[in-house]
Scaffold this active site. Structure first.
Site, PDB file in Angstrom:
ATOM      1  N   ARG A 162      32.184  18.712 -13.070  1.00 44.79           N
ATOM      2  CA  ARG A 162      33.039  17.831 -13.877  1.00 44.79           C
ATOM      3  C   ARG A 162      32.339  16.533 -14.254  1.00 44.79           C
ATOM      4  O   ARG A 162      32.889  15.729 -14.992  1.00 44.79           O
ATOM      5  CB  ARG A 162      34.309  17.472 -13.079  1.00 44.79           C
ATOM      6  CG  ARG A 162      35.210  18.620 -12.819  1.00 44.79           C
ATOM      7  CD  ARG A 162      36.658  18.221 -12.717  1.00 44.79           C
ATOM      8  NE  ARG A 162      36.938  17.090 -11.883  1.00 44.79           N
ATOM      9  CZ  ARG A 162      37.858  17.087 -10.898  1.00 44.79           C
ATOM     10  NH1 ARG A 162      38.528  18.186 -10.631  1.00 44.79           N
ATOM     11  NH2 ARG A 162      38.107  15.997 -10.233  1.00 44.79           N
TER      12      ARG A 162
ATOM     13  N   ARG B 113      16.924  36.739  -0.569  1.00 40.46           N
ATOM     14  CA  ARG B 113      18.273  36.442  -0.079  1.00 40.46           C
ATOM     15  C   ARG B 113      19.301  36.756  -1.150  1.00 40.46           C
ATOM     16  O   ARG B 113      18.982  36.731  -2.332  1.00 40.46           O
ATOM     17  CB  ARG B 113      18.432  34.929   0.140  1.00 40.46           C
ATOM     18  CG  ARG B 113      17.746  34.392   1.339  1.00 40.46           C
ATOM     19  CD  ARG B 113      17.866  32.876   1.310  1.00 40.46           C
ATOM     20  NE  ARG B 113      17.238  32.300   2.481  1.00 40.46           N
ATOM     21  CZ  ARG B 113      16.740  31.082   2.533  1.00 40.46           C
ATOM     22  NH1 ARG B 113      16.771  30.300   1.466  1.00 40.46           N
ATOM     23  NH2 ARG B 113      16.212  30.637   3.635  1.00 40.46           N
TER      24      ARG B 113
ATOM     25  N   ASP C  92      38.660  24.052 -16.733  1.00 38.85           N
ATOM     26  CA  ASP C  92      38.999  25.441 -16.392  1.00 38.85           C
ATOM     27  C   ASP C  92      39.314  26.309 -17.613  1.00 38.85           C
ATOM     28  O   ASP C  92      39.369  27.530 -17.497  1.00 38.85           O
ATOM     29  CB  ASP C  92      40.221  25.464 -15.466  1.00 38.85           C
ATOM     30  CG  ASP C  92      39.943  24.773 -14.141  1.00 38.85           C
ATOM     31  OD1 ASP C  92      38.763  24.644 -13.784  1.00 38.85           O
ATOM     32  OD2 ASP C  92      40.906  24.352 -13.482  1.00 38.85           O
TER      33      ASP C  92
ATOM     34  N   THR D  24      40.847  20.321 -19.689  1.00 37.51           N
ATOM     35  CA  THR D  24      40.533  20.902 -18.385  1.00 37.51           C
ATOM     36  C   THR D  24      39.228  21.669 -18.468  1.00 37.51           C
ATOM     37  O   THR D  24      39.000  22.392 -19.441  1.00 37.51           O
ATOM     38  CB  THR D  24      41.628  21.853 -17.842  1.00 37.51           C
ATOM     39  OG1 THR D  24      41.075  22.580 -16.741  1.00 37.51           O
ATOM     40  CG2 THR D  24      42.149  22.842 -18.852  1.00 37.51           C
TER      41      THR D  24
HETATM   42  O1  F6P Z   1      41.840  21.294 -12.716  1.00 35.97           O
HETATM   43  C1  F6P Z   1      40.470  21.286 -12.745  1.00 35.97           C
HETATM   44  C2  F6P Z   1      39.871  21.496 -11.404  1.00 35.97           C
HETATM   45  O2  F6P Z   1      38.545  21.366 -11.692  1.00 35.97           O
HETATM   46  C3  F6P Z   1      40.161  22.843 -10.696  1.00 35.97           C
HETATM   47  O3  F6P Z   1      39.336  23.895 -11.082  1.00 35.97           O
HETATM   48  C4  F6P Z   1      39.943  22.469  -9.255  1.00 35.97           C
HETATM   49  O4  F6P Z   1      40.625  23.335  -8.387  1.00 35.97           O
HETATM   50  C5  F6P Z   1      40.491  21.084  -9.204  1.00 35.97           C
HETATM   51  O5  F6P Z   1      40.242  20.513 -10.467  1.00 35.97           O
HETATM   52  C6  F6P Z   1      39.924  20.251  -8.070  1.00 35.97           C
HETATM   53  O6  F6P Z   1      40.166  18.923  -8.340  1.00 35.97           O
HETATM   54  P1  F6P Z   1      40.227  17.711  -7.310  1.00 35.97           P
HETATM   55  O7  F6P Z   1      39.196  17.974  -6.280  1.00 35.97           O
HETATM   56  O8  F6P Z   1      39.943  16.516  -8.137  1.00 35.97           O
HETATM   57  O9  F6P Z   1      41.601  17.694  -6.755  1.00 35.97           O
END
Ligand code: F6P
Length: 341
Positions: free
Chosen positions: A274, A162, A127, A125
């Site tokens: 990502r 800004r 995250d 992940t």
């Molecule tokens: O789980 C990883 C993540 O990048 C989160 O931070 C984010 O909320 C989510 O995926 C969003 O993913 P998707 O738009 O693919 O549903």
């Protein structure tokens, strides 16, 4: 042995590096064969397979995304899902699975392992919020992408006087915001773990302008205001029940303009974080996870996940992977607060 591999959940830089390493070690060192499952758990559920051997993994180390495809399909929400997966694996002659994913994908893996399916998990992940491992691959890349954006936003913020708000990913944990904000010299960092006071945020913004600098605010998508007065959710949910986030950066920007009279603009980095090629750090971590996952399967281990502890790769019980989220400790946030305003 015939080993299935799947990647589930949001894509993440380094997934292909894991796939390549698992296959390379599994085939060339341990003498096993592999089968790729397409689109996360949808693959084993619907028997969606692709050939997966050394030839299919050549050249994929630096590639973003996943050559296997991904989805947020939740086996546990499909009636008879576990039984279907078990039957399909048996039909396809698959003896063990390597499941590469975050808390949701690994949650399904945990359940399957408890039902007697041989599964080894690999944590993924951007995250970095899985408690059982010190770091997940993809995080370093996401932070670097956010820092590159912040560096660019500094110069345009200064030119136009800004306030610039940068919204980064981080649903429950503010790791990306914290690291990107620290590395990018942000003046305010807002994370989900610490509901913010909009008056305090505006005070930081004004103080920054008084010093003749333009403020940069890094806001995690899951950050929420203390008062609970700003709407932060769209209401849409995915199959794991997660609300689709997005928009807190714009709301913070609007509020800054309204309260301080200074111009404020918001940039949402979204899926850019990502995408694309992984950093060298993530390629190495992902590769090491893949090598160790191949060893675990070869040794007949199941219900475990590979994890980084210090500089070592270890195995931990799969259920530990999903037991609790790794959130930002308040002392870590306090380190960054020194630079606010
Ligand atoms: O789980 C990883 C993540 O990048 C989160 O931070 C984010 O909320 C989510 O995926 C969003 O993913 P998707 O738009 O693919 O549903």
């Amino acid at each position: 042995m015939r080993i299935g591999v799947l990647t589930g959940g949001g894509d993440c830089p380094g997934l292909n590096a894991v796939i390549r390493a698992v296959v390379r070690k599994g085939v060339e060192v341990h003498g096993h064969e592999f089968l790729g499952f397409r689109d996360g758990w949808r693959g084993p559920l619907d028997k969606l397979t692709v050939p997966l051997g050394v030839a299919q993994t050549r050249g994929i180390l630096p590639r973003g995304g996943t050559v296997l495809g991904s989805s947020r399909t939740n086996v546990l929400q499909v009636e008879g899902g576990i039984e279907t997966v078990r039957r399909n694996l048996a039909d396809l002659g698959v003896d063990a699975l390597v499941a590469i994913g975050g808390e949701d994908t690994l949650g399904v893996a945990t359940r399957l392992a408890a039902e007697g399916v041989n599964v080894v998990g690999v944590p993924k992940t951007i995250d970095n919020d899985l408690d059982a491992t010190d770091y997940t691959f993809g995080f370093d890349t996401a932070v670097q992408i956010a820092v590159d954006a912040i560096d660019r936003l500094h110069t345009t913020a200064e030119s136009h006087h800004r306030a610039l708000v940068v919204e980064v990913m981080g649903r429950h944990a503010g790791w990306i915001a914290l690291h990107a904000g620290l590395a990018g010299g942000a003046n305010v960092i807002l994370i989900p773990e610490r509901p913010f006071d909009i008056d305090e945020v505006c005070a930081y913004v004004e103080r920054r302008f008084e010093k003749e600098y333009s403020p940069i605010l890094v806001v995690a998508e899951g950050a929420t205001p203390k008062e609970g007065t700003m709407a932060t959710q769209s209401g849409q949910v995915d199959s794991f029940g997660h609300v689709r986030l997005g928009g807190i950066g714009q709301l913070v920007g609007d509020e800054i303009e309204r309260r301080t009279g200074k111009e404020a603009r918001a940039t949402v980095l979204g899926h850019i974080q990502r995408g694309g090629t992984p950093t060298a750090y993530d390629r190495v971590l992902a590769t090491r996870f893949g090598l160790h996952a191949a060893d675990a399967v070869h040794e007949g281990d199941s219900g475990v996940m590979v994890a980084l502890r210090g500089t070592d790769i270890v195995r931990v019980p799969l259920e530990q992977a999903t037991r609790q989220l790794k959130t930002v400790p308040i002392e870590r946030y306090a380190e960054a607060e020194v630079f606010f305003g």
